[in-house]
Scaffold this active site. Structure first.
Site, short mmCIF file in Angstrom:
data_model
loop_
_atom_site.label_atom_id
_atom_site.label_comp_id
_atom_site.label_asym_id
_atom_site.label_seq_id
_atom_site.Cartn_x
_atom_site.Cartn_y
_atom_site.Cartn_z
N ASN A 69 12.07 42.34 43.96
CA ASN A 69 12.80 41.78 42.83
C ASN A 69 12.77 40.28 42.60
O ASN A 69 13.39 39.56 43.35
CB ASN A 69 14.55 41.99 43.18
CG ASN A 69 15.54 41.58 42.21
OD1 ASN A 69 15.07 41.12 41.22
ND2 ASN A 69 16.53 42.04 42.15
N HIS A 93 14.48 45.52 34.36
CA HIS A 93 14.57 44.74 35.46
C HIS A 93 14.20 45.48 36.56
O HIS A 93 14.55 46.89 36.74
CB HIS A 93 15.83 44.22 35.43
CG HIS A 93 16.11 43.35 36.78
ND1 HIS A 93 15.20 42.39 37.11
CD2 HIS A 93 16.90 43.66 37.74
CE1 HIS A 93 15.70 41.94 38.33
NE2 HIS A 93 16.71 42.67 38.76
N CYS A 108 19.60 38.32 37.14
CA CYS A 108 18.60 39.34 36.77
C CYS A 108 18.68 39.38 35.20
O CYS A 108 17.64 39.98 34.63
CB CYS A 108 18.90 40.68 37.21
SG CYS A 108 19.21 40.60 39.07
N1 COA Z 1 16.54 48.12 56.82
C1 COA Z 1 16.84 48.86 57.63
N2 COA Z 1 18.18 49.12 57.65
C2 COA Z 1 18.96 48.54 56.56
C3 COA Z 1 18.45 47.73 55.90
C4 COA Z 1 17.01 47.30 55.99
N3 COA Z 1 16.51 46.18 55.16
N4 COA Z 1 19.48 46.92 55.28
C5 COA Z 1 20.59 47.96 55.31
N5 COA Z 1 20.33 48.61 56.28
C6 COA Z 1 21.16 49.72 57.18
C7 COA Z 1 22.54 49.47 56.84
O1 COA Z 1 23.00 48.35 57.91
C8 COA Z 1 23.31 50.75 57.05
O2 COA Z 1 23.56 50.94 58.61
P1 COA Z 1 24.69 52.06 59.03
O3 COA Z 1 24.53 53.00 58.28
O4 COA Z 1 24.43 51.73 60.39
O5 COA Z 1 25.64 50.97 58.60
C9 COA Z 1 22.56 51.51 56.34
O6 COA Z 1 20.97 50.84 56.15
C10 COA Z 1 22.67 51.96 55.00
O7 COA Z 1 22.86 50.67 54.23
P2 COA Z 1 23.63 50.79 52.63
O8 COA Z 1 23.67 49.32 52.38
O9 COA Z 1 24.79 51.81 52.53
O10 COA Z 1 22.01 51.41 51.99
P3 COA Z 1 21.75 51.92 50.75
O11 COA Z 1 21.46 53.40 50.76
O12 COA Z 1 22.97 51.37 49.80
O13 COA Z 1 20.53 51.08 50.33
C11 COA Z 1 20.00 49.31 48.80
C12 COA Z 1 20.64 49.55 50.28
C13 COA Z 1 20.06 47.37 48.89
C14 COA Z 1 18.64 49.43 48.89
C15 COA Z 1 20.87 49.63 47.70
O14 COA Z 1 22.09 49.75 47.83
C16 COA Z 1 20.60 49.01 46.44
O15 COA Z 1 19.39 48.96 45.96
N6 COA Z 1 21.45 48.60 45.56
C17 COA Z 1 21.21 48.04 44.50
C18 COA Z 1 20.80 46.46 44.70
C19 COA Z 1 20.47 45.87 43.49
O16 COA Z 1 19.90 46.29 42.44
N7 COA Z 1 20.50 44.44 43.66
C20 COA Z 1 20.14 43.71 42.70
C21 COA Z 1 20.84 43.67 41.25
S1 COA Z 1 20.01 42.60 40.58
#
Ligand code: COA
Length: 334
Positions: free
Chosen positions: A291, A261, A114
């Protein structure tokens, strides 16, 4: 005095094929509500047929050349930022140079996820100011869709990423007061496994095995500890933006436009609140493209230049955080 580098023209390209959250919900257990609430993404673009990152990059680069009033014959350096090169090697920059009909100019890839576009921008800026190039093409391009696990197993990563490319032509600034003021690059490999793609790895023989595609934790697809990445992003973004502002004696109140980003709208909202940036100062387009990694800042900047949000005289900060971890910023007096 050596002239400042400036962006003389920009372009961007995304595939026509729009993939909405509802489309993804047909192939994995997810929902429009979950994706919008957590990330702000409504849709992204996926290629439908044979198309590499350099094919989108070529369209973006040609637009950037047109906008700069230059042709490929005027370009004497090409830097391509991507984590999804057309092929493993040679560098996609050389493939793109050939597609654009460039001469035997230096061309190399930057593989810094990124932050890739800002690392590429900083590299080109240094080479231009050192007199090694006059006009550089800096392109960021990604095809994520062919490398995602588009099943429930890969849903946390798969819903986030999209395909796209953005390009900038760099050259000496026509006005000594305007142009690129500074760039700031950082990396910390301690956190590599928090967001990575392990296969195909030169440390394993063969580099990719059949079992790499199956199992609960397949190494052939990108894997992410989302919350961990989120926490670091909301710390590093404000840090690296302050670093850029302080390097030129500015404060956050001087900033006219922030182009972060596009990883997650919630991260960008958090950063805007932390810096107390008023309404309309932060450019976001993640709702439409997801992204696009090394392309995301270039696409957002290109759109903001075209619609006038980035205009002559504005103080503009570009900032990135991503896998590696890597983070970076660049400050322009536009
Ligand atoms: N749809 C539905 N549910 C989903 C899912 C999706 N696409 N992806 C994950 N889940 C579920 C998980 O399985 C988890 O279920 P559980 O509680 O039963 O175990 C629940 O949602 C929460 O997952 P979690 O990963 O803790 O969610 P979150 O609130 O952290 O959100 C992101 C996930 C990825 C959106 C968030 O963490 C994020 O944006 N992080 C930064 C990522 C980033 O910037 N990446 C690129 C950097 S360049």
């Amino acid at each position: 005095m050596v002239a400042r580098t400036h962006i003389l023209g920009m372009g961007h390209a995304v595939p026509d094929n729009v993939v909405t959250n509802d489309d993804l919900a047909k192939v994995m257990d997810t929902s429009d509500e979950w994706v919008q609430q957590r990330t702000g993404i409504r849709e992204r673009r996926h290629i439908v047929s044979d198309c590499g990152a350099t094919d989108l990059g070529k369209i973006a680069a040609e637009q950037a050349l047109d906008a700069a009033g230059l042709t490929i014959a005027d370009i004497d350096l090409l830097v391509f930022a991507t984590l999804s090169p057309d092929i493993d090697w040679p560098a996609s920059a050389t493939l793109l140079a050939a597609k654009l009909g460039a001469g035997a100019i230096p061309a190399f890839d930057v593989k810094n996820q990124c932050s890739g576009f800002l690392y590429a921008l900083a590299s080109a800026d240094v080479l231009i100011r050192a007199g090694r190039a006059r006009h550089a093409l800096v392109v960021g391009g990604e095809i994520h869709s062919t490398g995602l696990d588009l099943t429930t197993r890969g849903r946390d990563v798969a819903v986030i990423f999209g395909d796209g490319a953005g390009a900038a032509v760099l050259g000496p600034s026509p006005d000594p007061e305007r142009g690129l003021l500074s760039t700031h690059l950082h990396a910390d490999g301690k956190f590599a496994e928090k967001l990575w793609l392990e296969g195909a790895a030169s440390r394993s023989r063969p580099r990719i095995k059949l079992e790499d595609l199956g199992g609960d934790d397949p190494v052939a697809f990108p894997r992410m500890q989302g919350r961990y990445v989120f926490k670091h992003a909301v710390t590093r973004f404000p840090e690296v933006i302050h670093e850029a502002l302080e390097a030129s004696g500015f404060t956050k109140d001087d900033l006219d436009v922030l182009i972060p980003h596009q990883a997650n709208l919630r991260i960008n909202e958090f950063v805007a609140a932390a810096l107390e940036l008023g309404e309309g100062k932060v450019v976001n387009n993640i709702d439409r493209y997801g992204n696009t990694t090394a392309a995301s800042i270039a696409i957002a900047l290109c759109e903001a230049v075209r619609d006038g949000r980035v205009a002559e005289g504005k103080l503009v900060c570009l900032a990135a955080f991503g896998a590696g971890f890597t983070w970076a910023s660049a400050l322009f007096r536009w």
